[in-house]
Design a protein around this motif. Structure first.
Motif, PDB file in Angstrom:
ATOM      1  N   HIS A   1      17.773   9.903  10.934  1.00 51.93           N
ATOM      2  CA  HIS A   1      17.353   8.662  10.741  1.00 51.93           C
ATOM      3  C   HIS A   1      18.242   7.319  10.148  1.00 51.93           C
ATOM      4  O   HIS A   1      19.749   7.942  10.029  1.00 51.93           O
ATOM      5  CB  HIS A   1      15.856   7.939  10.286  1.00 51.93           C
ATOM      6  CG  HIS A   1      16.284   8.919   8.923  1.00 51.93           C
ATOM      7  ND1 HIS A   1      16.349   9.892   8.453  1.00 51.93           N
ATOM      8  CD2 HIS A   1      16.495   8.058   7.317  1.00 51.93           C
ATOM      9  CE1 HIS A   1      16.786   9.424   6.440  1.00 51.93           C
ATOM     10  NE2 HIS A   1      16.561   8.994   6.551  1.00 51.93           N
TER      11      HIS A   1
ATOM     12  N   SER B   1      14.563   3.905   0.545  1.00 55.01           N
ATOM     13  CA  SER B   1      14.482   3.213   1.640  1.00 55.01           C
ATOM     14  C   SER B   1      13.964   3.774   3.138  1.00 55.01           C
ATOM     15  O   SER B   1      13.623   4.553   3.062  1.00 55.01           O
ATOM     16  CB  SER B   1      15.891   3.362   2.401  1.00 55.01           C
ATOM     17  OG  SER B   1      16.298   2.968   3.866  1.00 55.01           O
ATOM     18  N   GLU B   2      13.057   2.829   3.948  1.00 50.72           N
ATOM     19  CA  GLU B   2      12.693   3.213   4.818  1.00 50.72           C
ATOM     20  C   GLU B   2      13.305   4.001   5.851  1.00 50.72           C
ATOM     21  O   GLU B   2      15.099   4.254   5.411  1.00 50.72           O
ATOM     22  CB  GLU B   2      12.535   1.640   5.661  1.00 50.72           C
ATOM     23  CG  GLU B   2      11.811   1.204   4.712  1.00 50.72           C
ATOM     24  CD  GLU B   2      10.431   1.004   3.986  1.00 50.72           C
ATOM     25  OE1 GLU B   2      10.090   2.818   5.005  1.00 50.72           O
ATOM     26  OE2 GLU B   2       9.913   1.128   3.252  1.00 50.72           O
TER      27      GLU B   2
ATOM     28  N   TRP C   1      14.981   4.068   8.976  1.00 53.97           N
ATOM     29  CA  TRP C   1      14.819   3.141  10.379  1.00 53.97           C
ATOM     30  C   TRP C   1      15.608   3.738  11.381  1.00 53.97           C
ATOM     31  O   TRP C   1      15.941   5.204  11.692  1.00 53.97           O
ATOM     32  CB  TRP C   1      16.023   2.331  10.064  1.00 53.97           C
ATOM     33  CG  TRP C   1      15.072   1.365   8.561  1.00 53.97           C
ATOM     34  CD1 TRP C   1      15.648   1.519   7.401  1.00 53.97           C
ATOM     35  CD2 TRP C   1      14.272   0.299   8.347  1.00 53.97           C
ATOM     36  NE1 TRP C   1      14.665   0.201   6.636  1.00 53.97           N
ATOM     37  CE2 TRP C   1      14.649  -0.839   8.039  1.00 53.97           C
ATOM     38  CE3 TRP C   1      14.219  -0.634  10.397  1.00 53.97           C
ATOM     39  CZ2 TRP C   1      13.669  -1.866   7.074  1.00 53.97           C
ATOM     40  CZ3 TRP C   1      13.228  -1.993   9.276  1.00 53.97           C
ATOM     41  CH2 TRP C   1      12.894  -2.702   8.209  1.00 53.97           C
TER      42      TRP C   1
ATOM     43  N   TYR D   1      17.216   2.167  15.286  1.00 54.33           N
ATOM     44  CA  TYR D   1      17.845   1.117  15.744  1.00 54.33           C
ATOM     45  C   TYR D   1      18.004   1.654  17.210  1.00 54.33           C
ATOM     46  O   TYR D   1      19.105   2.258  17.731  1.00 54.33           O
ATOM     47  CB  TYR D   1      19.427   1.303  15.469  1.00 54.33           C
ATOM     48  CG  TYR D   1      20.216  -0.143  15.587  1.00 54.33           C
ATOM     49  CD1 TYR D   1      19.063  -1.743  16.060  1.00 54.33           C
ATOM     50  CD2 TYR D   1      21.412  -0.064  16.520  1.00 54.33           C
ATOM     51  CE1 TYR D   1      19.947  -2.865  15.833  1.00 54.33           C
ATOM     52  CE2 TYR D   1      21.791  -1.549  16.869  1.00 54.33           C
ATOM     53  CZ  TYR D   1      21.575  -2.450  16.572  1.00 54.33           C
ATOM     54  OH  TYR D   1      22.177  -3.739  16.989  1.00 54.33           O
TER      55      TYR D   1
ATOM     56  N   LEU E   1      15.295  -2.796  15.203  1.00 54.72           N
ATOM     57  CA  LEU E   1      15.382  -2.208  13.807  1.00 54.72           C
ATOM     58  C   LEU E   1      13.981  -1.767  13.459  1.00 54.72           C
ATOM     59  O   LEU E   1      13.022  -2.462  13.018  1.00 54.72           O
ATOM     60  CB  LEU E   1      15.668  -2.895  13.208  1.00 54.72           C
ATOM     61  CG  LEU E   1      17.341  -2.541  12.706  1.00 54.72           C
ATOM     62  CD1 LEU E   1      18.043  -4.054  12.025  1.00 54.72           C
ATOM     63  CD2 LEU E   1      18.139  -1.238  12.330  1.00 54.72           C
TER      64      LEU E   1
ATOM     65  N   VAL F   1      10.735   0.788  11.765  1.00 60.51           N
ATOM     66  CA  VAL F   1       9.953   1.556  10.600  1.00 60.51           C
ATOM     67  C   VAL F   1       9.957   3.385  11.374  1.00 60.51           C
ATOM     68  O   VAL F   1       8.958   2.964  11.688  1.00 60.51           O
ATOM     69  CB  VAL F   1       9.632   1.320   9.549  1.00 60.51           C
ATOM     70  CG1 VAL F   1       9.134   2.385   8.664  1.00 60.51           C
ATOM     71  CG2 VAL F   1       9.980   0.545   9.360  1.00 60.51           C
ATOM     72  N   LYS F   2      11.035   3.912  11.521  1.00 62.58           N
ATOM     73  CA  LYS F   2      10.355   5.479  11.748  1.00 62.58           C
ATOM     74  C   LYS F   2       9.167   5.232  11.390  1.00 62.58           C
ATOM     75  O   LYS F   2       8.250   5.530  10.924  1.00 62.58           O
ATOM     76  CB  LYS F   2      11.417   5.832  11.982  1.00 62.58           C
ATOM     77  CG  LYS F   2      12.525   5.849  12.728  1.00 62.58           C
ATOM     78  CD  LYS F   2      13.240   7.338  12.954  1.00 62.58           C
ATOM     79  CE  LYS F   2      14.099   7.244  13.828  1.00 62.58           C
ATOM     80  NZ  LYS F   2      14.553   9.284  14.639  1.00 62.58           N
TER      81      LYS F   2
ATOM     82  N   CYS G   1       8.900  -3.389  13.170  1.00 64.91           N
ATOM     83  CA  CYS G   1      10.186  -3.909  13.267  1.00 64.91           C
ATOM     84  C   CYS G   1      10.597  -4.715  12.834  1.00 64.91           C
ATOM     85  O   CYS G   1       9.284  -5.844  11.958  1.00 64.91           O
ATOM     86  CB  CYS G   1      10.293  -3.773  14.640  1.00 64.91           C
ATOM     87  SG  CYS G   1       9.673  -5.512  15.193  1.00 64.91           S
ATOM     88  N   LEU G   2      11.657  -4.767  12.541  1.00 60.95           N
ATOM     89  CA  LEU G   2      12.356  -5.860  11.408  1.00 60.95           C
ATOM     90  C   LEU G   2      12.242  -7.096  12.268  1.00 60.95           C
ATOM     91  O   LEU G   2      12.555  -7.166  13.631  1.00 60.95           O
ATOM     92  CB  LEU G   2      12.882  -5.392  11.193  1.00 60.95           C
ATOM     93  CG  LEU G   2      14.411  -7.026   9.797  1.00 60.95           C
ATOM     94  CD1 LEU G   2      13.561  -7.004   8.737  1.00 60.95           C
ATOM     95  CD2 LEU G   2      16.061  -6.202  10.170  1.00 60.95           C
TER      96      LEU G   2
ATOM     97  N   LEU H   1       8.278  -7.309   8.491  1.00 62.02           N
ATOM     98  CA  LEU H   1       7.812  -6.142   9.428  1.00 62.02           C
ATOM     99  C   LEU H   1       7.094  -6.547  10.115  1.00 62.02           C
ATOM    100  O   LEU H   1       5.884  -7.200   9.722  1.00 62.02           O
ATOM    101  CB  LEU H   1       7.262  -4.996   8.673  1.00 62.02           C
ATOM    102  CG  LEU H   1       8.449  -4.414   7.389  1.00 62.02           C
ATOM    103  CD1 LEU H   1       8.218  -3.547   7.288  1.00 62.02           C
ATOM    104  CD2 LEU H   1       9.526  -3.673   8.648  1.00 62.02           C
TER     105      LEU H   1
ATOM    106  N   VAL I   1      24.399  -0.332   9.132  1.00 64.41           N
ATOM    107  CA  VAL I   1      23.471   0.707   9.518  1.00 64.41           C
ATOM    108  C   VAL I   1      24.169   1.515   9.620  1.00 64.41           C
ATOM    109  O   VAL I   1      25.262   1.855  10.317  1.00 64.41           O
ATOM    110  CB  VAL I   1      22.926  -0.057  10.771  1.00 64.41           C
ATOM    111  CG1 VAL I   1      21.730   1.385  11.856  1.00 64.41           C
ATOM    112  CG2 VAL I   1      22.200  -1.534  11.011  1.00 64.41           C
TER     113      VAL I   1
END
Length: 530
Positions: A391, A420-421, A423, A425, A431, A433-434, A439-440, A451, A515
């Motif tokens: 990730h 951290s989350e 993430w 990409y 972006l 969140v898995k 998404c951002l 989000l 990232v």
């Protein structure tokens, strides 16, 4: 955990008089078990170390990221710096408390081959240089070491580092004790035969010392006469000599041009009789960017610096060579440190900070600096990805923190990267969140990012822009371009992108993000949908 603590607990648990009842024994067992659970646990490293492709790993095959600090012992007195100001144990504990797991301990090679130097005591070394104030300070702080021969004093420092669970890399810095003294093979002060002899003696001296995990063969080769042919000839001899004398240690080899150039290895490999022990070493100091770095746009300078590092040897990592060990991470130019931190996180190489005790050294830095580097002290990636989902994390190099969420109702904030989350990409530059549909998303100029589950709206596609490749930029519904930013409360917001023009004195730090790939298991639960 400190073995003395464990031994004490075990003694109290099991060495009871016979008349004590089993009930009391069990009661004490669970009491001390609860104490053990509360004590901080350090990862156990199964020594010795070796390499697996580009990674340093332990005997169990687990990644060991060397997060080191340089401790100078190669200067005129040939004594570890700082011991006139602090007890050796205090320094070792200070290093460990700041999250480092390793010390690159420099030494002059003549300490191993010049008996007239090696036989001097610490007291005599200070006296011959007229360093009476340093002598008095050493006597006050480390009296038991004052009348040791210089070689024994060096060994005592290594031993104390072992007592504090610190790994050590022995660095053959110069030939003679000095602050400036490097050249290339065959120079007046660099006899290749004496060099090999000295390396052999040092490797032999520390054979069987478990916390000595590596030896660096020579610091920053530099001279107008430097040439690749001699480099291959002598580095191969030095590497073989060290491995023959001490097959447990990593053999760490630097390149030419002040240790900044290993690019020639793309065309010709080293011919060594051993495998699994070679580590490449590359140096970088912010001050060496030069005056152009002080007056040019920081994004352009960052792009040039990264390009130079990659051309000089960073590309070897991407081609699966043994790990690049960045051994002198100079922090004397804070203007470009964020750029280097971003690259260090992206490539996740091992590193050693310069330096312990100079004017701006470890004993004098503030806590904010150590927060910044804390994200680089733990491995982000490694050779075994079978147990984790690859990730990404979103690092803010200026703070050493990462983007995380407190809850869906609160704004995204900066926080510890360990929380951290996870993430992702996407090819569409979203972006996410898995494990979720979130998404951002940018909402507006100067407003908190959020989000969202509607990831087709404007403000959801994030481009990585500028020569620095350190901005996350998106377009709002009205066509306005914004960049991810951090406000004074550490909230994640979007604002007008700054420092992209010709303003050479602009500081882009708040808007620089990276990232970064990660295979670490996030400590935060991933919010699941459905």
């Amino acid at each position: 955990m400190n073995s003395q603590i464990i031994n004490t607990i075990l003694c109290l648990m099991f060495h009871l008089p016979n008349k004590q009842s089993m009930q009391i024994q069990m009661g004490r067992f669970f009491f001390f078990l609860s104490i053990l659970c509360l004590l901080p646990l350090k990862p156990v490293v199964a020594l010795p170390l070796h390499t697996n492709s580009r990674w340093i790993v332990d005997e169990d095959g687990a990644r060991v990221k060397l997060a080191c600090v340089n401790w100078l012992s190669h200067q005129e007195a040939a004594v570890a710096e700082g011991l006139s100001n602090h007890p050796v144990d205090l320094i070792s504990k200070r290093i460990a408390s700041l999250g480092f797991n390793c010390v690159r301990l420099t030494l002059p090679l003549f300490l191993a081959i010049d008996q007239s130097l090696a036989s001097l005591t610490v007291r005599q070394s200070f006296q011959r240089l007229g360093l009476l104030e340093s002598l008095a300070g050493f006597q006050a702080n480390n009296p038991s070491m004052l009348d040791l021969p210089l070689t024994s004093a060096y060994q005592a420092v290594v031993s104390n580092l072992a007592d504090n669970n610190m790994m050590v890399i022995l660095d053959s810095h110069f030939s003679e004790p000095s602050f400036h003294g490097n050249g290339v093979f065959g120079d007046q002060h660099f006899n290749p035969d004496l060099w090999v002899k000295g390396l052999t003696r040092i490797a032999t001296m520390f054979s069987g010392v478990p916390n000595v995990v590596g030896m660096s063969l020579r610091n920053e080769l530099r001279c107008p006469n430097q040439n690749v042919k001699d480099w291959y000839r002598y580095m191969q001899k030095g590497a073989e000599a060290v491995h023959s004398a001490n097959p447990d240690v990593l053999v760490i080899i630097s390149g030419l041009s002040d240790g900044t150039d290993l690019s020639f290895l793309l065309n010709q490999q080293l011919e060594l009789t051993f495998t699994g022990k070679l580590v490449l070493e590359m140096h970088w100091h912010g001050s060496r960017v030069g005056r152009a770095g002080e007056t040019s746009n920081p994004n352009k300078v960052c792009g040039r610096v990264v390009d130079s590092i990659m051309r000089g040897g960073g590309v070897l990592l991407q081609q699966g060579w043994p790990l690049m060990f960045v051994s002198e991470l100079g922090v004397d130019d804070n203007r470009h440190l964020n750029c280097f931190f971003g690259l260090a996180a992206e490539l996740d190489f091992d590193w050693a900070l310069w330096t312990l005790e100079e004017t701006n050294g470890l004993m004098n830095w503030n806590s904010n600096f150590f927060q910044r580097i804390s994200a680089l002290q733990s491995p982000l990636q490694g050779p075994d990805v079978s147990r984790v989902r690859p990730h990404k994390i979103i690092l803010h190099p200026s703070t050493g923190l990462c983007i995380l969420r407190e809850s869906l109702s609160e704004p995204l904030k900066l926080g510890p990267c360990t929380e951290s989350e996870a993430w992702g990409y996407t090819p569409q530059k979203i972006l996410i969140v898995k494990g979720t549909y979130f998404c951002l998303q940018a909402v507006g100029l100067g407003k908190p990012a959020k989000l969202s589950i509607i990831c087709t709206q404007p403000g959801s596609n994030w481009e990585i822009i500028s020569d620095s490749k350190m901005y996350l930029s998106t377009k709002l519904g009205d066509g306005t371009t914004v960049c991810l930013d951090v406000d004074s409360s550490s909230n994640i917001v979007t604002d007008a992108c700054k420092c992209l023009g010709r303003d050479d004195m602009c500081d882009p730090g708040s808007q620089w993000f990276k990232v970064v790939d990660s295979t670490n298991i996030t400590r935060r639960p991933i919010l699941q949908i459905g």
